[in-house]
Every structure is written in C-alpha cells, then in structure tokens.
Design a protein around this motif. Sequence first.
Motif, PDB file in Angstrom:
ATOM      1  N   MET A   1       0.834  -1.209   0.000  1.00 42.64           N
ATOM      2  CA  MET A   1       0.000   0.000   0.000  1.00 42.64           C
ATOM      3  C   MET A   1       0.867   1.256   0.000  1.00 42.64           C
ATOM      4  O   MET A   1       0.547   2.251  -0.661  1.00 42.64           O
ATOM      5  CB  MET A   1      -0.942  -0.016   1.202  1.00 42.64           C
ATOM      6  N   ALA A   2       1.971   1.210   0.754  1.00 37.96           N
ATOM      7  CA  ALA A   2       2.878   2.363   0.801  1.00 37.96           C
ATOM      8  C   ALA A   2       3.554   2.583  -0.549  1.00 37.96           C
ATOM      9  O   ALA A   2       3.751   3.731  -0.979  1.00 37.96           O
ATOM     10  CB  ALA A   2       3.919   2.161   1.891  1.00 37.96           C
ATOM     11  N   ALA A   3       3.924   1.486  -1.228  1.00 43.78           N
ATOM     12  CA  ALA A   3       4.556   1.618  -2.546  1.00 43.78           C
ATOM     13  C   ALA A   3       3.603   2.248  -3.555  1.00 43.78           C
ATOM     14  O   ALA A   3       4.025   3.032  -4.423  1.00 43.78           O
ATOM     15  CB  ALA A   3       5.016   0.242  -3.037  1.00 43.78           C
ATOM     16  N   LYS A   4       2.331   1.950  -3.430  1.00 43.16           N
ATOM     17  CA  LYS A   4       1.342   2.589  -4.301  1.00 43.16           C
ATOM     18  C   LYS A   4       1.265   4.079  -4.004  1.00 43.16           C
ATOM     19  O   LYS A   4       1.218   4.911  -4.921  1.00 43.16           O
ATOM     20  CB  LYS A   4      -0.022   1.928  -4.117  1.00 43.16           C
TER      21      LYS A   4
ATOM     22  N   GLU B   1       5.908  -0.439 -10.837  1.00 47.76           N
ATOM     23  CA  GLU B   1       5.765  -1.893 -10.754  1.00 47.76           C
ATOM     24  C   GLU B   1       5.882  -2.308  -9.292  1.00 47.76           C
ATOM     25  O   GLU B   1       6.896  -2.034  -8.645  1.00 47.76           O
ATOM     26  CB  GLU B   1       6.830  -2.590 -11.600  1.00 47.76           C
ATOM     27  N   ILE B   2       4.842  -2.955  -8.800  1.00 45.87           N
ATOM     28  CA  ILE B   2       4.798  -3.424  -7.417  1.00 45.87           C
ATOM     29  C   ILE B   2       4.516  -4.920  -7.468  1.00 45.87           C
ATOM     30  O   ILE B   2       3.413  -5.339  -7.833  1.00 45.87           O
ATOM     31  CB  ILE B   2       3.711  -2.699  -6.610  1.00 45.87           C
ATOM     32  N   ILE B   3       5.509  -5.718  -7.122  1.00 42.37           N
ATOM     33  CA  ILE B   3       5.408  -7.168  -7.285  1.00 42.37           C
ATOM     34  C   ILE B   3       5.258  -7.821  -5.917  1.00 42.37           C
ATOM     35  O   ILE B   3       6.089  -7.615  -5.015  1.00 42.37           O
ATOM     36  CB  ILE B   3       6.642  -7.718  -8.008  1.00 42.37           C
ATOM     37  N   ALA B   4       4.207  -8.600  -5.760  1.00 42.25           N
ATOM     38  CA  ALA B   4       3.929  -9.306  -4.510  1.00 42.25           C
ATOM     39  C   ALA B   4       4.320 -10.765  -4.659  1.00 42.25           C
ATOM     40  O   ALA B   4       3.985 -11.406  -5.664  1.00 42.25           O
ATOM     41  CB  ALA B   4       2.450  -9.192  -4.161  1.00 42.25           C
TER      42      ALA B   4
ATOM     43  N   LYS C   1      -7.915   7.823   6.219  1.00 44.93           N
ATOM     44  CA  LYS C   1      -9.140   8.614   6.133  1.00 44.93           C
ATOM     45  C   LYS C   1      -9.434   9.038   4.698  1.00 44.93           C
ATOM     46  O   LYS C   1     -10.594   9.204   4.312  1.00 44.93           O
ATOM     47  CB  LYS C   1      -9.036   9.827   7.050  1.00 44.93           C
ATOM     48  N   LYS C   2      -8.388   9.197   3.896  1.00 44.65           N
ATOM     49  CA  LYS C   2      -8.550   9.591   2.496  1.00 44.65           C
ATOM     50  C   LYS C   2      -8.739   8.399   1.560  1.00 44.65           C
ATOM     51  O   LYS C   2      -8.849   8.576   0.345  1.00 44.65           O
ATOM     52  CB  LYS C   2      -7.339  10.408   2.045  1.00 44.65           C
ATOM     53  N   GLY C   3      -8.766   7.191   2.120  1.00 42.75           N
ATOM     54  CA  GLY C   3      -8.962   6.000   1.308  1.00 42.75           C
ATOM     55  C   GLY C   3      -7.723   5.511   0.602  1.00 42.75           C
ATOM     56  O   GLY C   3      -7.804   4.627  -0.260  1.00 42.75           O
ATOM     57  N   LEU C   4      -6.546   6.043   0.967  1.00 41.38           N
ATOM     58  CA  LEU C   4      -5.303   5.685   0.292  1.00 41.38           C
ATOM     59  C   LEU C   4      -4.523   4.579   1.001  1.00 41.38           C
ATOM     60  O   LEU C   4      -3.561   4.050   0.429  1.00 41.38           O
ATOM     61  CB  LEU C   4      -4.406   6.928   0.173  1.00 41.38           C
ATOM     62  N   PHE C   5      -4.932   4.248   2.212  1.00 44.56           N
ATOM     63  CA  PHE C   5      -4.193   3.256   3.000  1.00 44.56           C
ATOM     64  C   PHE C   5      -5.211   2.387   3.756  1.00 44.56           C
ATOM     65  O   PHE C   5      -5.362   2.487   4.972  1.00 44.56           O
ATOM     66  CB  PHE C   5      -3.244   3.972   3.967  1.00 44.56           C
ATOM     67  N   PRO C   6      -5.922   1.520   3.035  1.00 48.21           N
ATOM     68  CA  PRO C   6      -7.036   0.768   3.628  1.00 48.21           C
ATOM     69  C   PRO C   6      -6.588  -0.443   4.448  1.00 48.21           C
ATOM     70  O   PRO C   6      -6.945  -1.586   4.157  1.00 48.21           O
ATOM     71  CB  PRO C   6      -7.846   0.359   2.402  1.00 48.21           C
ATOM     72  N   PHE C   7      -5.818  -0.188   5.487  1.00 48.95           N
ATOM     73  CA  PHE C   7      -5.282  -1.284   6.291  1.00 48.95           C
ATOM     74  C   PHE C   7      -6.365  -2.030   7.052  1.00 48.95           C
ATOM     75  O   PHE C   7      -6.135  -3.147   7.537  1.00 48.95           O
ATOM     76  CB  PHE C   7      -4.205  -0.763   7.255  1.00 48.95           C
ATOM     77  N   ASP C   8      -7.561  -1.456   7.151  1.00 50.24           N
ATOM     78  CA  ASP C   8      -8.647  -2.159   7.817  1.00 50.24           C
ATOM     79  C   ASP C   8      -8.994  -3.461   7.113  1.00 50.24           C
ATOM     80  O   ASP C   8      -9.558  -4.377   7.733  1.00 50.24           O
ATOM     81  CB  ASP C   8      -9.889  -1.270   7.919  1.00 50.24           C
ATOM     82  N   ARG C   9      -8.628  -3.597   5.844  1.00 50.75           N
ATOM     83  CA  ARG C   9      -8.924  -4.817   5.096  1.00 50.75           C
ATOM     84  C   ARG C   9      -8.063  -5.994   5.557  1.00 50.75           C
ATOM     85  O   ARG C   9      -8.341  -7.141   5.207  1.00 50.75           O
ATOM     86  CB  ARG C   9      -8.735  -4.578   3.603  1.00 50.75           C
ATOM     87  N   LEU C  10      -7.039  -5.728   6.339  1.00 54.09           N
ATOM     88  CA  LEU C  10      -6.172  -6.788   6.854  1.00 54.09           C
ATOM     89  C   LEU C  10      -6.676  -7.345   8.180  1.00 54.09           C
ATOM     90  O   LEU C  10      -6.235  -8.408   8.612  1.00 54.09           O
ATOM     91  CB  LEU C  10      -4.744  -6.262   7.061  1.00 54.09           C
ATOM     92  N   VAL C  11      -7.570  -6.620   8.831  1.00 55.19           N
ATOM     93  CA  VAL C  11      -7.898  -6.862  10.234  1.00 55.19           C
ATOM     94  C   VAL C  11      -9.109  -7.780  10.395  1.00 55.19           C
ATOM     95  O   VAL C  11     -10.108  -7.659   9.680  1.00 55.19           O
ATOM     96  CB  VAL C  11      -8.155  -5.520  10.947  1.00 55.19           C
TER      97      VAL C  11
END
Length: 366
Positions: A201-204, A210-213, A324-334
Amino acid sequence: MKISAAVTHQQGEDFQIEQVELAEPQANEVLIRIVAIGVCHTDAVARDTGLTPYPVVLGHEGAGIVEKVGAGVKHVEPGDHVVISYASCGHCENCLTGHPSACVDFNLLNFGGEMEDGSHRLHQHDKELSTFFGQSSFATYAIAHERNVVKVDKDVDLALLGPLGCGIQTGSGTVLNKLRPAFGTSIAVYGCGAVGLSAIMAAKIAGCKEIIAIDVHDNRLELAKELGATLALNGKKVDVVQEIKEATGGGTHYAVETTGVPPVVRQSLHALRPLGISAIVGVTPEMNFDVHNDIMAEGKTMVGVIEGDAVPQLFIPQLVEYYKKGLFPFDRLVKFYQFQEINQAFEDSKTGITIKPVLKISETAT
C-alpha cells in the motif's frame, strides 16, 4: 489497581488471562485503558523463544484511552485516544537525529522486562512481571512512557489503530521512510502478511510503477493485487527471480523482505537490478551469503530496517490521514477477536487464516 492481563509464565505456553496488579504511573508515564491490541509475530517470538524474561505480559500494539498521567507529561491528557508504540531512550545520538527505532538501548527498553528506571509496574502474588515493549498491552490497562504514546484522531475507530504501532508501521515505514522509492521505480515485496501488504500500500502511495507481490498463498496474493500490486507471484509455482527479471527488464530497484526465510532473502537480492536495495524486516536465522556475487559485484545493498525507521508521533498520524482519504485501507487486513480468544487469534495468525488479528477488550473484561 487490579487488572486482567494475558500472562505468559513459561516459554512456549499458552496465554492465561489472570488478575494482576498494576502500579500507578510514575513521572512522564501514562495510564491507558486498552480498547484493542494487535497480534504481532514478535509477540509469538517472545512467547516461544525466551526473548524477554518470564513471567511476562506481552502485547505491543495497544490502542486505548488515557485515564491518568504522571508528573511531567505534556503531550497527552485524560480522555485522549492514543496508540502505543515502541520504547526508546530519547537522548542517544540516534534518537536525537530522528531514528529512535535504532535507539542504542532499544533491546533493553523493549525486551529487557523493566521500565526505563529499572523498576516494574506489573506484579502478581508479590512477584514482579516483565514488561514488553514498554507497554505490555495484552491487558485491560497499561502504563507506558509518554515517548511511547501517540495521540490520534477521535473520529477514527480506535480499535483499528493498534497495529499502526508496530507491524503496519514497519511495512509502510520501510518503504516511505527508509527506501523512499523514486516515482516510477519498481519494488518487490516478499511475504504478504500484514507487514508486506502495508509495504505494498505504501509503494502505491509512493508512485511505484511496478509493485510485485510474492507469497505462497493465492488468497493473499489476490488481496495484494487489490491493494496495489501490479504483479503477484506464487513462490511455490514459479521461478520468482526469473519472473521478476523478465517482468521488469532486469530486476527491481527495491525489495522488502518480510518472511525471514533464508532462500527468500536470497531471492530478494538476486531479483534486484544492479544498484538495487533490499530492506530486511523479517526475523531471519543465521544464514550464509556469497558477498561477491549476491551483493558486491552488482553494487547492491542489503539493509536492516526496524519499525520502519519511523518516528511514531509523526508517522502514525500520517498513516491515519492516508486511511481517512482512502489511500491506506489497512482495515482490510484486520479481523477482530475478543480478548478471551487470544490463543485462537495467535493460532489463526500462525496458520494464515487471519492476516492481522486484533483483540478487543470488552467493558466487562475488568
């Protein structure tokens, strides 16, 4: 005061929720009513390996509400919502130059079992209990030094925010604070747990082209793509190094290695282009390198990163703003668990069922 806490009496044993005594906060300390706590791999390491003295109350991703402050506390007051992060001395060269995660006393303050003044705040049956990360937040209440405490907005669900104090801070901070990738560059993230997905998410946010997982669980790779990965590779099914070099025209500029698995650590180096940098954040056992071929011959860099090289009081509020701005949706991990389900939460984390378990403290837990 009497509180409930998850006590680890001996190496490797399950957590036992028991009644313990918590002393009053001393000068520069804060008493916090814990609302929720993230479950982190470091807690499991401490439980199982003797990283800290036993008996101990673990937990180091606490979030809660300030109940009381000791003398000299200036930056928080009763009623404030806070996240508790790691401990640092505040006066060594690294702390004073903005790198408290490299504090010269980091290991002593976070794993030594004592508060900064050498005393203990937790007791049970007149026996001292070790403190973890200067907080011991697997409990209904915790005491932490003001330096550990980060004030956060009250308009965000406090129960979500505990993991920002360590795991999510580590992944995102490694990218945004340490690597600082130039716009349009490439990065590979090895391991798609909470730390790795936070790095993605931070790389985005940083504008990586290119972001490779890389992971061995297809469901985590699918989530990685939803969170910003442009390519997802299952390490059990493909030659990771070959695939990355073909996809990027010679290798990535950067890598974040979260697994601590020696062959994967090597992959993170081998899949770099010349002058590439691999940031190691996983707990890695002793392993061997061919320094010439793995690193020196192509001018590569391997660097260790602790806690995302973050100053928590600055970085955590920034992550909250991105959320809050929707750029770091870490709640999806929880996924939330009740405090009493702590052992199940650790098991689900170990097996990969849950990416980031968070324990919620109910009002009746005390």
